[in-house]
Design an enzyme around this catalytic site. Structure first.
Site, PDB file in Angstrom:
ATOM      1  N   ARG A  56       0.687  -0.974   0.025  1.00  0.00           N
ATOM      2  CA  ARG A  56       0.032  -0.226   0.081  1.00  0.00           C
ATOM      3  C   ARG A  56       0.925   1.350   0.051  1.00  0.00           C
ATOM      4  O   ARG A  56       1.518   1.272   0.914  1.00  0.00           O
ATOM      5  CB  ARG A  56      -0.892   0.124   1.357  1.00  0.00           C
ATOM      6  CG  ARG A  56      -1.870   1.119   1.012  1.00  0.00           C
ATOM      7  CD  ARG A  56      -3.043   1.310   2.256  1.00  0.00           C
ATOM      8  NE  ARG A  56      -3.674   0.104   2.533  1.00  0.00           N
ATOM      9  CZ  ARG A  56      -4.335   0.084   3.568  1.00  0.00           C
ATOM     10  NH1 ARG A  56      -4.513   0.940   4.723  1.00  0.00           N
ATOM     11  NH2 ARG A  56      -5.240  -1.010   3.819  1.00  0.00           N
ATOM     12  N   SER A 168      -7.750   1.237   0.711  1.00  0.00           N
ATOM     13  CA  SER A 168      -8.932   1.296   1.737  1.00  0.00           C
ATOM     14  C   SER A 168      -9.131   3.014   1.619  1.00  0.00           C
ATOM     15  O   SER A 168      -9.545   3.650   0.947  1.00  0.00           O
ATOM     16  CB  SER A 168      -8.502   1.056   2.992  1.00  0.00           C
ATOM     17  OG  SER A 168      -9.435   0.896   3.881  1.00  0.00           O
ATOM     18  N   HIS A 169      -8.883   3.566   2.806  1.00  0.00           N
ATOM     19  CA  HIS A 169      -9.055   4.930   3.124  1.00  0.00           C
ATOM     20  C   HIS A 169      -7.813   5.839   2.919  1.00  0.00           C
ATOM     21  O   HIS A 169      -7.713   7.065   3.306  1.00  0.00           O
ATOM     22  CB  HIS A 169      -9.514   5.052   4.648  1.00  0.00           C
ATOM     23  CG  HIS A 169      -8.866   4.501   5.614  1.00  0.00           C
ATOM     24  ND1 HIS A 169      -9.302   3.198   6.153  1.00  0.00           N
ATOM     25  CD2 HIS A 169      -8.002   4.921   6.210  1.00  0.00           C
ATOM     26  CE1 HIS A 169      -8.361   2.773   7.192  1.00  0.00           C
ATOM     27  NE2 HIS A 169      -7.521   4.031   7.270  1.00  0.00           N
ATOM     28  N   ASP A 323     -16.101   3.343   4.722  1.00  0.00           N
ATOM     29  CA  ASP A 323     -14.935   4.223   4.172  1.00  0.00           C
ATOM     30  C   ASP A 323     -14.933   3.739   2.727  1.00  0.00           C
ATOM     31  O   ASP A 323     -15.726   2.930   2.104  1.00  0.00           O
ATOM     32  CB  ASP A 323     -13.585   3.605   4.873  1.00  0.00           C
ATOM     33  CG  ASP A 323     -13.357   2.274   4.703  1.00  0.00           C
ATOM     34  OD1 ASP A 323     -14.417   1.473   4.450  1.00  0.00           O
ATOM     35  OD2 ASP A 323     -12.186   1.720   4.829  1.00  0.00           O
ATOM     36  N   ASP A 325     -13.564   1.541   0.418  1.00  0.00           N
ATOM     37  CA  ASP A 325     -13.640   0.224   0.087  1.00  0.00           C
ATOM     38  C   ASP A 325     -14.753  -0.456   0.663  1.00  0.00           C
ATOM     39  O   ASP A 325     -14.669  -1.762   0.660  1.00  0.00           O
ATOM     40  CB  ASP A 325     -12.182  -0.591   0.060  1.00  0.00           C
ATOM     41  CG  ASP A 325     -11.811  -0.644   1.627  1.00  0.00           C
ATOM     42  OD1 ASP A 325     -11.908   0.260   2.302  1.00  0.00           O
ATOM     43  OD2 ASP A 325     -11.097  -1.629   1.800  1.00  0.00           O
ATOM     44  N   ASP A 327     -15.012  -1.662   4.031  1.00  0.00           N
ATOM     45  CA  ASP A 327     -14.764  -2.726   4.477  1.00  0.00           C
ATOM     46  C   ASP A 327     -15.023  -2.099   6.110  1.00  0.00           C
ATOM     47  O   ASP A 327     -14.986  -2.716   6.987  1.00  0.00           O
ATOM     48  CB  ASP A 327     -13.684  -3.614   4.303  1.00  0.00           C
ATOM     49  CG  ASP A 327     -12.529  -2.507   4.744  1.00  0.00           C
ATOM     50  OD1 ASP A 327     -12.553  -1.270   4.739  1.00  0.00           O
ATOM     51  OD2 ASP A 327     -11.278  -3.185   4.735  1.00  0.00           O
ATOM     52  N   ALA A 424     -10.564   0.394  15.317  1.00  0.00           N
ATOM     53  CA  ALA A 424     -10.521   1.428  14.366  1.00  0.00           C
ATOM     54  C   ALA A 424     -11.653   0.984  13.315  1.00  0.00           C
ATOM     55  O   ALA A 424     -11.494   0.935  11.853  1.00  0.00           O
ATOM     56  CB  ALA A 424      -8.895   1.111  13.560  1.00  0.00           C
ATOM     57  N   LYS A 436     -13.074  -7.900   8.257  1.00  0.00           N
ATOM     58  CA  LYS A 436     -14.041  -6.744   8.590  1.00  0.00           C
ATOM     59  C   LYS A 436     -14.770  -6.453   7.433  1.00  0.00           C
ATOM     60  O   LYS A 436     -14.703  -6.635   6.193  1.00  0.00           O
ATOM     61  CB  LYS A 436     -13.276  -5.535   8.939  1.00  0.00           C
ATOM     62  CG  LYS A 436     -12.309  -4.903   7.979  1.00  0.00           C
ATOM     63  CD  LYS A 436     -11.443  -3.941   8.735  1.00  0.00           C
ATOM     64  CE  LYS A 436     -10.338  -3.115   7.568  1.00  0.00           C
ATOM     65  NZ  LYS A 436      -9.099  -4.252   7.549  1.00  0.00           N
TER      66      LYS A 436
END
Length: 602
Positions: A56, A168-169, A323, A325, A327, A424, A436
């Site tokens: 990432r 993701s975020h 968020d 994506d 999850d 989180a 998640k």
């Protein structure tokens, strides 16, 4: 250590992408050694593709960045490992809406095909699908999906592994490569290290054919079928946890410029809430630039302001968010005072747990067979609930790769691991995926909110009931910026020298338990060996103090930070907040000493 000139030559020798080749060439011509070091030396990046089976990072040229080369290298290494471990190798591949996500997914699929994980048409019936399981397959989702659809698809097809292209975020210029193993969980040792080794053995990109997945008629494109199966599983979860509640409930929803709306719209409609969901129009469509938020993370301050403003304008008292994506899940509720309460991840975590316990008791099930999990940095309120209610509580290291795999291990031992969470804003409902899932969390949240509304109280009022029953738990979480990994190591080394085998006090409070997962010491265990995995490559210490304060301090594995997770349990919210804050101040003064150590305040 190889010279930066040599690394640049290696890059130019393998990169066929004109844009990223020109980036490295320009840096060479400009003699920008500092930037070349950051991009080409994998030790400069927390997610180097050549040393980890995941990535990432910012999308730009370099071995420590997200680009065609590192995606192909990761895919070749993963394919090699799958072929060596699985007699019927197959992989599920998906992507979100970020810049280059579809391209990276196609390169991943092409690498898999090139490395021998071939595709075949999917048979229409379940029996036929599994009767022909000896064929090697690439299951390619050819439209935008949310991350949980990858582990769901891995389990649905009994695939060998899964790859999701998402960051993701993270900020808009980042992207990522997320790997799941055949059990539907994120990879843990030994798979991670073994895949990393296979990547090192397959560094020369062999297939740059982005169009291969579109031309190859053997590739399976099952996104509609898997989505339908996923939504059917959510309906079963809703009925199982909510007895089919039909109380009308209006809410605002924001996908935070991500992929969540299409999934939320379908599940809301199937719950009879299609007309009750009001999307935030400015954030409804997938937009890789995330134009209305500084960071596309519902946890960030101000990220939900637009959703709250929409709710205010429409006279609605409930806001839901995922968020990008989808999850992770967040929620906020308007109080009678007119203020809005944004639920913390811990608060939502125990609300979900209370709902699961209630549904379990209604079904007359043996609650001693129920298990619920949380990560070690999440609230201990779930532990307090377990002590009162009688279910089995277990904690894991930070991250759903640990929660998911631990859940599966407990299930093999006869437990019903219905739920797990992390502070989180991550929530796992095992009947759906062992990871998640923001859409599953939204579905369960709506189910329990409808039930409580029917019973005459709000979500916040339910939370207060839980505090009165189990005690008030308040946190004082924060972090320090660490400009250099050596500073981080020095700080933790100095902490360990404050006492032997550990310090006696923090502030004026005695230490009653000490667990160090870096050196492998736990004072609460007879043989002093921790039950949780030990890693000398990461810094993590958990402490309990005499005034019912518990905290974990750890070095982040993704950011240049030292994080503090501090929680106090008390008879009132005010006392709990004061206890947590007292510990925070003492740790800052005695352990982290920013002015002396070089750590920086945020």
């Amino acid at each position: 250590m190889e010279s930066i000139q040599k690394l640049a030559e290696q890059w130019l020798a393998v990169d066929n992408n004109d844009q990223t080749r020109s980036e490295i060439s320009a840096l060479l011509q400009g003699n920008d050694t500092q930037e070349l070091e950051k991009r080409l030396r994998t030790s400069a990046c927390p997610f180097p593709c050549r040393s980890l089976p995941g990535l990432r990072a910012r999308m730009e040229a370099g071995f420590s960045r997200m680009n065609d080369v590192t995606v192909i290298q990761a895919s070749q290494g993963l394919a090699s490992y799958i072929n060596s471990e699985c007699s019927q190798p197959s992989v599920v591949i998906g992507y979100d809406h970020r810049h280059n996500s579809e391209r990276f997914a196609k390169l991943t699929a092409a690498a898999m095909l090139r490395c021998g994980i071939k595709a075949n048409f999917l048979q229409s019936r379940y029996k036929e699908r599994h009767a022909s399981a000896n064929y090697r397959r690439v299951y390619y989702y050819d439209s935008l999906v949310h991350t949980p659809l990858i582990p769901f698809g891995v389990s649905y097809f009994k695939a060998s592994a899964g790859v999701m292209i998402t960051a993701s975020h993270n900020p808009a210029l980042d992207n990522g490569y997320k790997v799941y193993w055949g059990n539907g969980c994120q990879i843990i040792p030994p798979h991670d290290k073994n895949i990393a080794q296979r990547i090192e053995e397959n560094l020369e990109p062999k297939c740059w054919d982005v169009g291969l997945v579109d031309r190859d008629e053997r590739v399976v494109r099952p996104v509609k079928r898997v989505t339908d199966a996923y939504l059917a599983a959510l309906r079963e979860l809703e009925v199982g946890l909510g007895r089919g509640e039909n109380h009308r409930l209006q809410f605002v929803y924001t996908p935070m410029h991500g992929v969540g709306l299409s999934f939320m719209s379908r599940i809301a409609a199937e719950m009879g809430l299609g007309d009750s969901m009001m999307p935030v129009s400015e954030q409804a469509a997938p937009d890789p630039n995330f134009p209305t938020v500084r960071f596309p993370n519902p946890e960030e301050k101000g990220a939900m302001d637009l959703a709250v403003a929409t709710a205010e304008r429409m006279g609605i008292h409930l806001v839901l968010a995922s968020d990008p994506d989808a999850d992770r899940f967040a929620a906020a509720e308007k109080l009678p005072s007119g203020k809005w309460h944004v639920f913390t991840g811990n608060q939502l975590g125990v609300l979900f747990a209370a709902h699961v316990v209630g549904a379990y008791r209604e079904d007359g099930k043996d609650i001693s067979k129920l298990s619920m999990l949380a990560s070690t940095v999440s609230t201990q309120m779930l532990h307090a609930m377990a002590d009162t209610e009688g279910f089995y509580y277990n904690e894991t290291l930070t991250g759903f790769k640990w929660l998911g795999n631990r859940a599966m291990a407990l299930e093999k031992n006869g437990y019903d691991v219905a739920y797990a969470f992390e502070e989180a804003i991550g929530y796992m409902f095992s009947p759906i995926v062992h990871d998640k899932d923001g859409i599953a969390a939204a579905s369960v949240f709506l189910t329990m909110a409808r039930r409580w509304a029917k019973e005459g109280f709000t979500v916040c009022q339910k939370l207060e009931q839980l505090y009165q029953k189990y005690g008030y738990f308040e946190t004082a979480n924060s972090y320090f910026l660490s400009p250099d990994p050596l500073i981080t190591k020095g700080v933790f080394a100095a902490i360990r020298k404050l006492g032997d085998p550990y310090p006696a006090k923090v502030g004026n409070r005695d230490i009653i338990k000490w667990r160090d997962l870096t050196v492998g010491y736990d004072s609460s265990v007879r043989n002093r060996e921790p039950e949780l995995p030990v890693s000398k490559d990461s810094e993590m210490i958990t402490v309990e103090l005499e005034n019912r304060v518990r905290f974990t301090v750890r070095a982040s594995g993704t950011e240049p930070k030292i994080k503090m997770y501090i929680e106090c349990r008390a008879s009132s919210s005010e006392k709990a907040k004061a206890g947590a804050q007292e510990a925070s101040e003492a740790l800052t003064k005695e352990w982290f000493r920013p002015t002396q150590t070089g750590l920086e305040l945020p």
